[in-house]
Design a protein around this motif. Sequence first.
Motif, mmCIF file in Angstrom:
data_model
loop_
_atom_site.group_PDB
_atom_site.id
_atom_site.type_symbol
_atom_site.label_atom_id
_atom_site.label_comp_id
_atom_site.label_asym_id
_atom_site.label_seq_id
_atom_site.Cartn_x
_atom_site.Cartn_y
_atom_site.Cartn_z
ATOM 1 N N MET A 160 0.846 -1.178 0.000
ATOM 2 C CA MET A 160 0.000 0.000 0.000
ATOM 3 C C MET A 160 0.889 1.238 0.000
ATOM 4 N N ASP B 129 1.423 4.814 1.210
ATOM 5 C CA ASP B 129 1.005 5.726 2.272
ATOM 6 C C ASP B 129 1.440 7.128 1.861
ATOM 7 N N SER C 111 0.277 -4.682 2.124
ATOM 8 C CA SER C 111 -1.173 -4.508 2.004
ATOM 9 C C SER C 111 -1.891 -5.535 2.870
ATOM 10 N N ASP D 15 -7.252 -3.080 3.946
ATOM 11 C CA ASP D 15 -6.972 -2.209 2.800
ATOM 12 C C ASP D 15 -7.815 -2.609 1.596
ATOM 13 N N ASP E 7 -11.415 -1.644 2.191
ATOM 14 C CA ASP E 7 -11.556 -0.199 2.040
ATOM 15 C C ASP E 7 -11.549 0.207 0.568
ATOM 16 N N CYS F 297 -2.815 2.561 -4.139
ATOM 17 C CA CYS F 297 -3.007 3.780 -3.359
ATOM 18 C C CYS F 297 -4.482 4.182 -3.365
ATOM 19 N N HIS F 298 -5.090 4.276 -2.178
ATOM 20 C CA HIS F 298 -6.491 4.676 -2.089
ATOM 21 C C HIS F 298 -6.720 6.088 -2.631
#
Length: 511
Positions: free
Chosen positions: A134, A136, A145, A149, A152, A394-395
């Motif tokens: 992931m 950040d 990850s 995650d 989400d 990446c969200h």
Amino acid sequence: MTDTMTRRAGGRSARRAARAAALPDHLRPVRPGLSGGTYQPLSQAAMERIHQAALDALEEIGLSEAPASGIAAMERIGAKLGDDGRIRFPRALVEDVLAAANREITLCGREARHDLTLGGHRVHYGTAGAAVHMVDVATRSYRDSTLQDLHDAARIVDTLDNIHFLQRPMVARDILDNREMDLNTIYACVSGTTKHIGTSFTEPSFVPDALDMLHLMAGGEDAWRARPFVSNSNCFVVPPMKFATESCEVMEACIRGGMPVLLLSAGQAGATAPASIAGAIVQACAECLAGLVYVHAISPGHPAIFGTWPFVSDLRTGAMSGGSGEQALLTAGCAQMHKFYDLPGGAAAGIADAKLPDMQAGWEQACSNVMAGLSGLNMVYEAAGMHASLLGFCHESLILGDDLIGQALRCVRGIEVTEDNISLDVMKSVCLGGPGHYLGSEQTLGLMQTDYIYPALGDRTSPKEWVEKGKPDLVAGATARKEQILSAPAAARLPADIDTAIRDKFTIHLA
């Protein structure tokens, strides 16, 4: 005068309220399934040549290491097993399978409003991949990850208009048991979004348990088979020209269970596929044609996506370069071959080599996403959120990708030319005794929502307004949007009785 001002203000308020109201899907400026196909990097002669080369490869080279069950099924319909252990495919067999293949398939969502009709030049964008990290953005670092995650990401996708499906974008590295990881991946995705979902399986023996879970989620096996809302992303080949034995057995189990399959050939040009773009397309087409014969031999008419996913290498280092212009061309060329065969197809675009959502990521993601859409690719996988050439997800980038893909879809929609929008009458009314501008014209106000798309986070203010607003940062805005989404209950969560039944039967790691 006061009355006039009040009436005008009221009119503006009414127009603002009308613009804020959600439009019906058919009036939205962009929507799932817009038709592309206007960009064609391959000529008709080039596509014919690629097809003939793919048939030559299948007839002369064939593929090795098919499981015994697959060999038996393919031999029954005319494939030939050689003394060297390679199974070869006569041209006539491949042409017959192509003639019988589906020209259109539907990938169902848990909610019917999210159904995706694949075929023709209809374009859909979504996630995919198997990132192990992931991104950040707060610390500008990478970490492993997790299942949370993944859940989400599913919840975020559920809220984004321009992300049309969720294929598992990352691996839940906090679950060490592979069976539990596969089952929890399905649970995390399904409980996060009602859009169509794609997933993978580590071993064929895990598929029956996954189907049991999906039957519970769907309300029974019959309901599942009528509307399968999860498909199997299946790397059935190990390029070059070799079946992935265990993945093929997974594919057979999924077909028997009524699950659509993505036939995924992911060679890397210059490493596991020819370095030339044309050669990489030839090999990907040959491998996916072999997969199509395989599916047809097991279950004629089973829904299968022609998944030519060749990637590009940076030939200086051998490392993958998913954000390159060559990758964009490769994906667009594959999309053209899907249309040449008139098959529902998918490929990868939108990957960034950049490690963070920065300017490099923006140009890399935009270039390939726009070209994929313009070429009419049915399923644009990995279109948002993916960094470091598939190593990081990446969200915030997923959320920013929704804006980016909205602009790509507007390009895909193109320019409609009708008697009304030629606008000659509007020009006359403005120029001959009119106000001399189009700002308040009925046409301008009418097209504000139906023909123009506006970014949710992208900033179009003047420098003065930007300063007055506190110089908003794009990534910080995406983080705030992420936190807003995840602070609310998941709209896609399963009914309590079904969730309890699943937790009684399976080890579920999400709270």
